[in-house]
Design a protein around this motif. Structure first.
Motif, PDB file in Angstrom:
ATOM      1  N   ILE A 190       0.839  -1.207   0.000  1.00  0.00           N
ATOM      2  CA  ILE A 190       0.000   0.000   0.000  1.00  0.00           C
ATOM      3  C   ILE A 190       0.866   1.245   0.000  1.00  0.00           C
ATOM      4  CG2 ILE A 190      -1.655   1.345   1.361  1.00  0.00           C
ATOM      5  CD1 ILE A 190      -2.785  -1.312   2.392  1.00  0.00           C
ATOM      6  N   ASN A 191       1.972   1.194   0.721  1.00  0.00           N
ATOM      7  CA  ASN A 191       2.831   2.362   0.941  1.00  0.00           C
ATOM      8  C   ASN A 191       4.214   2.192   0.341  1.00  0.00           C
ATOM      9  OD1 ASN A 191       1.057   3.869   2.439  1.00  0.00           O
ATOM     10  ND2 ASN A 191       2.504   4.271   4.064  1.00  0.00           N
ATOM     11  N   ALA A 192       4.370   1.278  -0.572  1.00  0.00           N
ATOM     12  CA  ALA A 192       5.702   0.877  -1.034  1.00  0.00           C
ATOM     13  C   ALA A 192       6.576   2.072  -1.421  1.00  0.00           C
ATOM     14  CB  ALA A 192       5.566  -0.072  -2.223  1.00  0.00           C
ATOM     15  N   ALA A 193       7.798   2.065  -0.888  1.00  0.00           N
ATOM     16  CA  ALA A 193       8.790   3.086  -1.221  1.00  0.00           C
ATOM     17  C   ALA A 193      10.067   2.372  -1.629  1.00  0.00           C
ATOM     18  CB  ALA A 193       9.045   3.999  -0.029  1.00  0.00           C
ATOM     19  N   SER A 194      10.606   2.732  -2.777  1.00  0.00           N
ATOM     20  CA  SER A 194      11.855   2.127  -3.237  1.00  0.00           C
ATOM     21  C   SER A 194      13.001   2.547  -2.325  1.00  0.00           C
ATOM     22  CB  SER A 194      12.151   2.573  -4.668  1.00  0.00           C
ATOM     23  OG  SER A 194      12.455   3.966  -4.696  1.00  0.00           O
TER      24      SER A 194
END
Length: 286
Positions: A190-194
């Motif tokens: 939902i909040n994926a950050a690389s």
């Protein structure tokens, strides 16, 4: 001394709730005391836990610090400065941007075609909240929210609004005087950050909250998280649980699991203490 001596879990969901929870607030606090923890933060998607935290603190006295916060979902009117002001006056320490009623969250759920929990059904027909207007500008109500967070030296949690909105939020938050910002569970889809995005976040003074729930539910990989903690710096991360779901392990068991896996993967005791004790305590106490 136990594994969790001095620990502070900044993200626990307890009953009462409309979602079935594993433990009540009272049981959460008693379990944390048994494990020698310093404190817990009670969270609900439904609004404020400041009142609940105050009751728990009165009940258990000096045995444990109990903190509350407020989540700015539609259930309390979304970006509602008056609701926030009252919660802060009641002692709320964390202000979370929208979670289950965030536009980003709802888009994700509709994309996968699967409800996360009972709240998903309640939110099925709403559009969802964005911090941005149709022209990509931060809403005036959000600016008022940020000014209140700064005035009360509260912690700003990014909730489930996602990286695109957070990139717009952080400069405005800092301009308003917000000093403490946490990006919640960057390893959750939902909040994926690389990794590159996480490195940008820490360059802005944002702490990254790794959550055990993402690991026990198979949404994230331990090896990736441990690598990202190393890449972004132990000093810029915290480990919370985000547990309390009826079918999952208890929060204390989750934090012990994180402790053990960190130790097994060459994080020393000082580094583990930073992640589960010192960094969260500094956020809430300074």
């Amino acid at each position: 001394m136990g594994k969790l001596s001095g620990a502070l879990d900044m993200h626990i969901h307890g009953a009462p709730d409309i979602v079935k929870r594993k433990l009540s607030d009272i049981e959460i606090v008693r379990d944390a005391i048994t494990h020698g923890m310093y404190g817990v933060v009670l969270k609900t998607h439904l609004g404020s836990t400041a009142e609940r935290a105050a009751l728990m603190q009165e009940l258990f006295g000096a045995k444990l610090r109990v903190f509350g916060g407020i989540t700015l979902n539609n259930f309390i009117g979304g970006f509602n400065p008056l609701a926030l002001q009252v919660a802060l006056m009641m002692g709320a320490k964390i202000v979370w941007m929208p979670t289950f009623t965030a536009k980003t969250h709802l888009i994700y759920e509709r994309k996968i075609g699967k409800a996360v929990n009972a709240l998903s059904n309640v939110c099925a027909n709403i559009e969802g909240l964005s911090i941005l207007d149709d022209n990509g500008k931060i809403l005036d109500s959000v600016v008022k929210i940020l000014n209140l967070v700064a005035k009360h030296n509260a912690v700003l949690g990014c909730g489930h609004i996602g990286m695109e909105e957070v990139k717009a939020l952080i400069p405005v938050a800092k301009a308003c005087g917000v000093k403490k910002i946490v990006y919640n569970h960057p390893n959750n889809p939902i909040n994926a950050a690389s990794l590159e995005e996480q490195q940008w976040l820490v360059s802005q003074g944002v702490l990254l909250e790794r959550c055990v729930v993402d690991l026990v539910q198979g949404l994230a990989d331990w090896k990736i998280i441990l690598k990202e903690i190393r890449e972004t710096g132990v000093e810029n991360n915290i480990f919370s649980t985000d547990l309390g779901q009826f079918t999952n392990i208890a929060p204390t068991k989750g934090l012990e699991l994180a402790h053990d896996i960190l130790l097994e993967n060459h994080f020393n005791t000082q580094e583990i203490s930073k992640l589960i004790c010192e960094n969260p305590r500094e956020l809430l106490l300074t």
